[in-house]
Motif scaffolding. Structure first.
Motif, short mmCIF file in Angstrom:
data_model
loop_
_atom_site.label_atom_id
_atom_site.label_comp_id
_atom_site.label_asym_id
_atom_site.label_seq_id
_atom_site.Cartn_x
_atom_site.Cartn_y
_atom_site.Cartn_z
N ALA A 31 0.83 -1.21 0.00
CA ALA A 31 0.00 0.00 0.00
C ALA A 31 0.86 1.26 0.00
N THR A 431 -11.72 4.37 6.30
CA THR A 431 -11.62 4.57 4.86
C THR A 431 -10.32 5.30 4.53
N VAL A 432 -10.07 5.44 3.24
CA VAL A 432 -8.89 6.18 2.79
C VAL A 432 -8.93 7.61 3.33
N ALA A 442 -4.02 3.89 3.92
CA ALA A 442 -3.94 2.87 2.87
C ALA A 442 -3.55 1.55 3.53
N VAL A 446 -8.00 -1.24 5.18
CA VAL A 446 -8.77 -0.03 4.90
C VAL A 446 -9.96 -0.36 4.00
N ARG A 447 -11.09 0.25 4.34
CA ARG A 447 -12.29 0.08 3.53
C ARG A 447 -12.18 0.86 2.22
N VAL A 448 -12.48 0.19 1.15
CA VAL A 448 -12.62 0.84 -0.15
C VAL A 448 -13.80 0.14 -0.82
N ARG A 457 -6.25 -5.34 -2.39
CA ARG A 457 -6.83 -4.25 -1.60
C ARG A 457 -5.72 -3.29 -1.15
N THR A 460 -4.79 -1.20 -4.21
CA THR A 460 -5.89 -0.33 -4.60
C THR A 460 -6.02 0.84 -3.65
N THR A 461 -5.94 0.58 -2.34
CA THR A 461 -6.05 1.68 -1.39
C THR A 461 -4.83 2.60 -1.46
N ALA A 465 -5.40 6.41 -2.08
CA ALA A 465 -4.89 7.43 -1.17
C ALA A 465 -4.15 8.52 -1.94
#
Length: 513
Positions: A31, A431-432, A442, A446-448, A457, A460-461, A465
């Motif tokens: 991340a 979340t981000v 990130a 972390v929720r995305v 994930r 992606t985060t 971010a």
């Protein structure tokens, strides 16, 4: 890079090509590296701080000397790079445009101690044909078993959408959901428990929504299939050392062995390290659960409610990675990776000399083999020595030719730092975006609101971010790609929406458009 024709693009922000900002990225795992890469490419002056002496986080590696004098690279264990990891592969394409750093394994075999064996090679790639073909050839499944399956409880698996699926299923645990669906026990163990334990948690402690989303990502929602690639060299050589060079060529500074103590917010951010203080316009916290809890608590940033949510994050139970350098080879037909269930604590076996260059060279030179064992979701009070013994005992059951092998050397990693996704946790997952302007999160914790998991994930985060910061500065970001964000086909979606029901209450599932 090939993508599913139904893959979904989430456009990045548009704007100027570059920025003039100072950013500190805390954490050098996937991340943090993803965020640092996008920001450095846009001209930001990035300082990446990693507490360990190596990059890669849970996909990192470090050197060690074996008893025979050989130098080797130890890691925290096997990682599968699935073909639907679009954002992670985009990150790696910066330093490996031809994909030579990864090599494919021919199958994803699964063995049950009761004798059932499954695999995913040769299946059609798209639903429902992949599921039908899997069931048709599965020795654990007979067509008459369909009569016992609660099809209305299973139908939501055909129309997974994030975050809607979490709103519907997150309060349930995966084990209870699977019991309600009533899949045959052997198929349940092979095709579901193996997957859920890949999240380092027992299905009874894992959100049903997380399991449903994972099933969508890897099987019903994607045409990429369940086959995967692995690193052809140890992670540092194949991935992180080249990416570090890529970053430093873009004026990023990488500080390893540099834990961040706290972050203060004034006109700018002040990031405190044991031996330095860094000033920044923005900060990316790309830490594991314990690290994020500590930094947030010691910094006093954000609102009390946000800090409470961060403090409430949980880690999954301990997992053990045992790697053995043996004085003789395993049988030539043994796969590079094998998922197992029912073999006491053993969850999978990797034969590294089947695919990793360093291990293959050691095996060729010595006539031996390099074998790695994983045990996930271990009891909290597990005795490390006893767990090692139990894993090794089960290796000798699964691969009997290892019973007479002499252990040249071994390394063991017992860790408990993977995020747990318990029932009811999604709504409070960070979340981000944070309550502090210029501070973003990130990581795989972390929720995305996209269908991604595990390493994907994290990547992606990390991109998300960077995008969030860049958007605030009027600078262009990067697009995100995912598997389809709803059920794969209109017929399957219609069936799920028309007949699917919440498996725990006798009422139709509430579904949004």
């Amino acid at each position: 890079m090939r993508r599913d024709r139904k893959a979904v693009r989430t456009p990045g922000p548009v704007g100027r090509p570059t920025c003039d900002r100072d950013v500190v990225v805390v954490g050098g795992g996937i991340a943090g590296l993803a965020a640092a890469t996008v920001l450095a490419e846009r001209g930001a002056r990035v300082v990446l701080c990693e507490r360990e002496d190596h990059l890669g986080g849970r996909v990192g590696g470090w050197g060690t000397t074996l008893a025979d004098g050989s130098r080797a690279t130890m890691t925290r264990g096997f990682h599968a790079f699935f073909r639907q990891y679009y954002n992670l592969r985009s990150l790696l394409a910066r330093i490996d445009p031809d994909g030579a750093a990864l090599t494919g394994l021919p199958d994803y075999p699964l063995w049950h101690a009761g004798g059932h064996r499954e695999g995913f090679a040769g299946l059609p790639r798209s639903a429902p044909w992949n599921a039908a073909a899997f069931l048709a050839r599965s020795p654990a499944f007979e067509w008459r078993d369909l009569a016992s399956v609660d099809t209305r409880a299973a139908l939501p698996l055909l129309d997974v959408s994030v975050p809607r699926t979490y709103e519907e299923l997150d309060w349930l645990d995966a084990a209870g959901y699977l019991d309600r669906v009533r899949f045959p026990r052997a198929a349940h163990a092979l095709a579901f428990e193996v997957f859920s334990r890949s999240f380092f948690a027992h299905p009874g402690r894992m959100s049903a929504a997380e399991l449903a989303t994972m099933f969508h990502i890897y099987f019903l929602g994607s045409s990429e299939g369940l086959l995967f690639d692995v690193a052809a060299d140890p992670f540092p050589v194949a991935l992180w050392e080249p990416l570090a060079r890529y970053l430093t060529a873009r004026n990023a500074t990488i500080r390893t062995g540099a834990p961040v103590l706290r972050v203060d917010r004034g006109e700018r951010f002040t990031v405190h390290l044991p031996d330095a203080v860094l000033e920044a316009d923005a900060v990316v916290l790309a830490l594991d659960v314990a690290g994020l809890r500590r930094v947030v608590a010691d910094s006093g940033l954000g609102t009390a409610a946000w800090r409470e949510d961060i403090g409430g994050l949980e880690t999954a139970p301990p997992f053990l990675v045992s790697r053995y350098w043996l004085d003789r080879p395993v049988r030539p037909d043994r796969p590079g990776f094998l998922g197992t269930t029912g073999y006491d604590l053993l969850d999978n076996v990797s034969v590294l000399d089947r695919y990793e260059r360093e291990a293959r060279e050691w095996a060729a030179r010595t006539g031996g083999s390099v074998v790695e064992l994983h045990g996930y979701a271990l009891p909290a009070d597990v005795d490390p020595d006893a767990a090692r013994t139990r894993l090794l005992d089960q290796l000798r059951v699964v691969y009997p030719e290892t019973r007479d092998a002499r252990v040249v050397d071994s390394r063991h990693e017992l860790r408990a730092d993977c995020p747990l996704f318990p029932p009811g946790g999604f709504a409070r997952r960070p979340t981000v975006r944070t309550p502090v302007d210029g501070l973003v999160l990130a990581g795989d914790l972390v929720r995305v609101d996209l269908p991604v998991a595990l390493m994907e994930r994290a990547a992606t985060t990390g991109f998300a971010a960077a995008n969030h910061l860049l958007a605030g500065w009027g600078v262009a970001g990067v697009d995100l790609w995912t598997v389809p964000t709803a059920g794969r086909g209109p017929v399957l979606r219609a069936l799920a929406r028309r007949f699917g029901r919440n498996p725990y209450v006798d009422r139709p599932v509430a579904r949004s458009a």
